[in-house]
Design a protein around this motif. Structure first.
Motif, mmCIF file in Angstrom:
data_model
loop_
_atom_site.group_PDB
_atom_site.id
_atom_site.type_symbol
_atom_site.label_atom_id
_atom_site.label_comp_id
_atom_site.label_asym_id
_atom_site.label_seq_id
_atom_site.Cartn_x
_atom_site.Cartn_y
_atom_site.Cartn_z
ATOM 1 N N ILE A 53 -44.076 27.675 -45.361
ATOM 2 C CA ILE A 53 -45.499 27.914 -45.596
ATOM 3 C C ILE A 53 -46.150 28.266 -44.259
ATOM 4 C CG2 ILE A 53 -47.651 26.966 -46.496
ATOM 5 C CD1 ILE A 53 -45.902 24.945 -48.061
ATOM 6 N N THR A 54 -46.420 29.543 -44.068
ATOM 7 C CA THR A 54 -46.944 29.994 -42.774
ATOM 8 C C THR A 54 -48.465 30.064 -42.743
ATOM 9 O OG1 THR A 54 -46.398 32.224 -43.575
ATOM 10 C CG2 THR A 54 -44.901 31.224 -41.968
ATOM 11 N N GLN A 55 -49.096 30.269 -43.894
ATOM 12 C CA GLN A 55 -50.561 30.318 -43.958
ATOM 13 C C GLN A 55 -51.027 29.766 -45.296
ATOM 14 O OE1 GLN A 55 -48.896 33.372 -43.373
ATOM 15 N NE2 GLN A 55 -49.164 33.484 -41.160
ATOM 16 N N THR A 56 -52.210 29.145 -45.281
ATOM 17 C CA THR A 56 -52.855 28.688 -46.512
ATOM 18 C C THR A 56 -54.310 29.155 -46.491
ATOM 19 O OG1 THR A 56 -51.435 26.718 -46.591
ATOM 20 C CG2 THR A 56 -53.420 26.690 -47.946
ATOM 21 N N PHE A 57 -54.720 29.810 -47.569
ATOM 22 C CA PHE A 57 -56.085 30.313 -47.710
ATOM 23 C C PHE A 57 -56.756 29.612 -48.880
ATOM 24 C CE2 PHE A 57 -54.222 33.660 -45.255
ATOM 25 C CZ PHE A 57 -55.251 34.393 -44.662
ATOM 26 N N ALA A 58 -58.051 29.394 -48.777
ATOM 27 C CA ALA A 58 -58.811 28.978 -49.954
ATOM 28 C C ALA A 58 -58.703 30.079 -51.000
ATOM 29 C CB ALA A 58 -60.271 28.735 -49.590
ATOM 30 N N ALA A 59 -58.629 29.684 -52.277
ATOM 31 C CA ALA A 59 -58.434 30.668 -53.342
ATOM 32 C C ALA A 59 -59.516 31.743 -53.336
ATOM 33 C CB ALA A 59 -58.386 29.961 -54.689
ATOM 34 N N LYS A 60 -60.743 31.364 -52.969
ATOM 35 C CA LYS A 60 -61.834 32.336 -52.952
ATOM 36 C C LYS A 60 -61.616 33.436 -51.919
ATOM 37 C CE LYS A 60 -64.692 29.500 -49.851
ATOM 38 N NZ LYS A 60 -64.591 30.379 -48.672
ATOM 39 N N ASP A 61 -60.716 33.172 -50.972
ATOM 40 C CA ASP A 61 -60.415 34.153 -49.927
ATOM 41 C C ASP A 61 -59.114 34.893 -50.207
ATOM 42 O OD1 ASP A 61 -62.698 33.387 -48.451
ATOM 43 O OD2 ASP A 61 -61.606 31.705 -47.573
ATOM 44 N N ALA A 62 -58.776 35.038 -51.475
ATOM 45 C CA ALA A 62 -57.509 35.672 -51.857
ATOM 46 C C ALA A 62 -57.384 37.082 -51.307
ATOM 47 C CB ALA A 62 -57.373 35.682 -53.377
ATOM 48 N N ALA A 63 -58.475 37.835 -51.262
ATOM 49 C CA ALA A 63 -58.411 39.215 -50.771
ATOM 50 C C ALA A 63 -57.938 39.259 -49.321
ATOM 51 C CB ALA A 63 -59.771 39.894 -50.918
ATOM 52 N N ALA A 64 -58.420 38.309 -48.513
ATOM 53 C CA ALA A 64 -57.990 38.251 -47.106
ATOM 54 C C ALA A 64 -56.519 37.866 -47.008
ATOM 55 C CB ALA A 64 -58.851 37.249 -46.343
ATOM 56 N N ALA A 65 -56.071 36.975 -47.892
ATOM 57 C CA ALA A 65 -54.659 36.570 -47.891
ATOM 58 C C ALA A 65 -53.768 37.755 -48.242
ATOM 59 C CB ALA A 65 -54.458 35.424 -48.887
ATOM 60 N N PHE A 66 -54.180 38.551 -49.234
ATOM 61 C CA PHE A 66 -53.392 39.722 -49.616
ATOM 62 C C PHE A 66 -53.373 40.752 -48.497
ATOM 63 C CE2 PHE A 66 -52.974 37.937 -53.682
ATOM 64 C CZ PHE A 66 -52.099 38.721 -54.434
ATOM 65 N N GLU A 67 -54.472 40.894 -47.801
ATOM 66 C CA GLU A 67 -54.521 41.852 -46.689
ATOM 67 C C GLU A 67 -53.544 41.447 -45.586
ATOM 68 O OE1 GLU A 67 -57.810 44.116 -43.861
ATOM 69 O OE2 GLU A 67 -58.380 42.291 -44.918
ATOM 70 N N LEU A 68 -53.511 40.154 -45.261
ATOM 71 C CA LEU A 68 -52.567 39.681 -44.245
ATOM 72 C C LEU A 68 -51.131 39.903 -44.708
ATOM 73 C CD1 LEU A 68 -51.983 38.142 -41.585
ATOM 74 C CD2 LEU A 68 -52.057 36.021 -42.934
ATOM 75 N N PHE A 69 -50.853 39.555 -45.963
ATOM 76 C CA PHE A 69 -49.505 39.714 -46.524
ATOM 77 C C PHE A 69 -49.036 41.157 -46.385
ATOM 78 C CE2 PHE A 69 -46.370 40.481 -49.762
ATOM 79 C CZ PHE A 69 -45.703 39.288 -49.959
ATOM 80 N N GLU A 70 -49.945 42.094 -46.663
ATOM 81 C CA GLU A 70 -49.561 43.504 -46.668
ATOM 82 C C GLU A 70 -49.507 44.110 -45.272
ATOM 83 O OE1 GLU A 70 -50.408 47.347 -49.385
ATOM 84 O OE2 GLU A 70 -52.153 46.097 -48.955
ATOM 85 N N LYS A 71 -50.458 43.765 -44.414
ATOM 86 C CA LYS A 71 -50.578 44.463 -43.140
ATOM 87 C C LYS A 71 -49.786 43.823 -42.012
ATOM 88 C CE LYS A 71 -55.032 46.653 -44.066
ATOM 89 N NZ LYS A 71 -56.439 46.819 -43.632
ATOM 90 N N GLU A 72 -49.502 42.526 -42.104
ATOM 91 C CA GLU A 72 -48.780 41.857 -41.024
ATOM 92 C C GLU A 72 -47.648 40.990 -41.588
ATOM 93 O OE1 GLU A 72 -51.081 40.645 -37.516
ATOM 94 O OE2 GLU A 72 -52.843 40.765 -38.815
ATOM 95 N N PRO A 73 -46.684 41.623 -42.263
ATOM 96 C CA PRO A 73 -45.616 40.848 -42.899
ATOM 97 C C PRO A 73 -44.765 40.052 -41.918
ATOM 98 C CG PRO A 73 -45.092 43.194 -42.890
ATOM 99 C CD PRO A 73 -46.519 43.066 -42.470
ATOM 100 N N GLY A 74 -44.699 40.501 -40.668
ATOM 101 C CA GLY A 74 -43.915 39.779 -39.675
ATOM 102 C C GLY A 74 -44.472 38.411 -39.344
ATOM 103 N N LYS A 75 -45.755 38.197 -39.650
ATOM 104 C CA LYS A 75 -46.386 36.910 -39.347
ATOM 105 C C LYS A 75 -46.313 35.929 -40.517
ATOM 106 C CE LYS A 75 -49.751 38.706 -35.990
ATOM 107 N NZ LYS A 75 -51.199 38.813 -35.659
ATOM 108 N N THR A 76 -45.776 36.375 -41.634
ATOM 109 C CA THR A 76 -45.811 35.535 -42.821
ATOM 110 C C THR A 76 -44.421 35.325 -43.398
ATOM 111 O OG1 THR A 76 -46.033 37.301 -44.456
ATOM 112 C CG2 THR A 76 -48.048 36.584 -43.373
ATOM 113 N N ILE A 77 -44.220 34.153 -43.970
ATOM 114 C CA ILE A 77 -43.085 33.932 -44.870
ATOM 115 C C ILE A 77 -43.658 33.672 -46.260
ATOM 116 C CG2 ILE A 77 -41.024 32.575 -45.399
ATOM 117 C CD1 ILE A 77 -40.833 31.813 -42.475
#
Length: 339
Positions: A307-331
């Motif tokens: 678990i590399t990052q946790t976002f509040a559900a209301k911030d799902a759009a920001a979580a998806f943006e991170l997932f897509e644009k910086e995959p090297g920073k996330t598992i």
């Protein structure tokens, strides 16, 4: 109550949602934590052939039961559970032989029917798997991605005599690697991203190779007394890798395929027959989440670092943006629905 919905391709919204009704054989789950998967991104991009819009996505989720249907036994309000998203008919040929993950009438929560990216969801009681009260809910939500690894390695077999070559050091590769190591295998991981390979070493990879730089066939040829890896798995979902996988595998070896691309690939019949290779497809999981929960709660895996990052559900759009644009920073990015 909110839900994360893909209204149409490339249009993800946090929307107001109604409380779902609870049928006789269902339990109502208050979702606490849910993980974002690559297949959620495929629905977002419109490249999942099974999704219909609008769709509340999410198939990796855990929470707490708040209500049980009239005919449900074995569960009570307050039980913490992880949900198996695979809903099968129980009657068709695959179901009768224990392969419910490829049910002829398969429905997957978050794909064919609305999923767990919402505060409350009613699910069939048979799809709920209890968690110990002390199990962190984020760890519980990892049971589904680890079940994907469990499925491919049950399909192919994996044990101490195996040398495994995994193509791909993303989330799927890391989970497959951990389960393979738990089974006693030696594991080699190939990926073009050096940061991902460093991460794989931290999770226990025995050897890493840089795809596109290292000569993968030459580097793995010395394995298993010069015969090559006994098990090769494409965790990257790249059709072109299948030809190389068959070429590098040991005689009597096995090849696991996890991708879902419709693109054709060139493989030689001769390569498969002369080495008597066995090719396995693997989709979802066949009732393996209870076993995975035992592994997670028994300390046999390394879930915390997943678990590399946790976002509040209301911030799902920001979580998806991170997932897509910086995959090297996330598992694994998770959404917190308890906030």
């Amino acid at each position: 109550m909110i839900a994360v919905s893909v209204v149409r391709p490339h249009d993800l919204r946090v929307v107001e949602a109604d409380m779902p009704p609870v049928e006789s054989g269902e339990v109502l789950v208050r979702v606490l934590r849910a993980g974002i998967c690559g297949s959620d991104m495929h629905i977002f991009h419109g490249s999942n052939p099974f999704a219909r819009y609008p769709r509340v996505i999410g198939h990796e989720f855990a929470g707490e039961i708040v209500e049980v249907g009239a005919s449900v036994t074995g569960f009570k309000a307050g039980d913490r559970v992880v949900v198996d998203p695979v809903v099968a008919c129980g009657h068709c040929y695959p179901c009768r032989i224990g392969r419910s993950n490829v049910c002829a009438h398969l429905e997957v929560m978050g794909v064919h029917r609305d999923g767990g990216f919402r505060n409350f969801i009613a699910v069939p009681a048979g799809n709920a798997v209890k968690l110990k009260a002390e199990t962190p809910i984020g760890i519980g939500a990892l049971a589904e991605p680890f079940s994907i690894a469990a499925n491919i390695l049950e399909r192919t077999g994996c044990g101490p005599d195996d040398t495994v070559l995994l193509y791909g050091a993303g989330t799927v590769g890391v989970t497959v690697m951990q389960v393979a190591k738990m089974n006693g295998a030696r594991v080699i991981v190939a990926d073009p991203d050096r940061a991902r390979l460093e991460r794989a070493l931290g999770f226990g990879a025995d050897k890493v190779l840089v795809s596109g730089v290292d000569d993968i066939p030459a580097r793995v040829a010395p394995e298993t007394d010069g015969l090559g890896p006994t098990l090769v798995i494409d965790c990257a979902g790249v059709p072109a890798l299948l030809e190389e996988a068959c070429r590098v595998a040991s005689p009597a070896g096995r090849v696991g395929i996890m991708g879902f691309s419709p693109a054709p690939c060139n493989i030689s019949q001769q390569e498969i027959v002369k080495k008597e290779l066995t090719l396995y497809g693997s989709r979802l999981n066949r009732r393996l989440i209870p076993k995975v929960v035992e592994w997670l709660e028994g300390g046999k895996l390394k879930p915390e670092a997943m678990i590399t990052q946790t976002f509040a559900a209301k911030d799902a759009a920001a979580a998806f943006e991170l997932f897509e644009k910086e995959p090297g920073k996330t598992i694994k990015i998770q959404l917190d629905f308890a906030q």
